[in-house]
Enzyme design. Sequence first.
Site, PDB file in Angstrom:
ATOM      1  N   ASP A  89      34.238   9.142  40.435  1.00 36.66           N
ATOM      2  CA  ASP A  89      35.179   9.520  41.501  1.00 36.66           C
ATOM      3  C   ASP A  89      36.372   8.574  41.570  1.00 36.66           C
ATOM      4  O   ASP A  89      37.285   8.807  42.366  1.00 36.66           O
ATOM      5  CB  ASP A  89      34.466   9.555  42.865  1.00 36.66           C
ATOM      6  N   ASP A 147      28.551   8.070  37.182  1.00 34.62           N
ATOM      7  CA  ASP A 147      28.715   7.063  38.235  1.00 34.62           C
ATOM      8  C   ASP A 147      27.698   7.317  39.362  1.00 34.62           C
ATOM      9  O   ASP A 147      27.181   8.423  39.508  1.00 34.62           O
ATOM     10  CB  ASP A 147      30.153   7.197  38.770  1.00 34.62           C
ATOM     11  N   ASP A 149      27.965   5.851  43.179  1.00 34.75           N
ATOM     12  CA  ASP A 149      28.507   6.040  44.531  1.00 34.75           C
ATOM     13  C   ASP A 149      29.506   7.181  44.596  1.00 34.75           C
ATOM     14  O   ASP A 149      30.513   7.207  43.882  1.00 34.75           O
ATOM     15  CB  ASP A 149      29.169   4.740  45.022  1.00 34.75           C
TER      16      ASP A 149
HETATM   17 MG    MG Z   1      31.905   5.995  42.643  1.00 36.87          MG
END
Ligand code: MG
Length: 148
Positions: free
Chosen positions: A112, A6, A8
């Site tokens: 996340d 991922d 961000d």
């Molecule tokens: Mg993220």
Amino acid sequence: MRIFVDMDNVLVDFPTGIDRLEPEDKARYEGNYDDAPGIFRLMDPVDGAIKGYEKLCEDHDVFILSTAPWGNPTAWSDKLLWVKKHLGECAEKRLILTHHKYLVRGDVLIDDRRKRGAGAFSGRHLHFGEHGEFKDWDSVLAEIEAIS
Ligand SMILES: [Mg+2]
């Protein structure tokens, strides 16, 4: 292994982009920073992310799997420019932008969040970040090493 990473708050330190917005944009997009034009160009890498990504690339088939906001067209090109600037050769033509992360097939997703289909990913989800099982890139690399 095939590994998806991922952007961000995994590769990209999102708050550093907020800090660099012009004061006018910071006020205008408060609470909705995803839609601030150009914000995705301004962010620094997360600590250890660049070396970590490069390390994964040495032994694995690695892709970047990110979502770009539907309401912010420059985010799509800004994410490409960020990848080109910070990750170079081992990320070339390996950027996947989708709101449906469960559609890709592979062994590991480092993310996340569980949103945008990440929670329905068919392989193993390594939950990254302060709320996840893997707090930093060192712990991610140790886990990948252990399960390889
Ligand atoms: Mg993220």
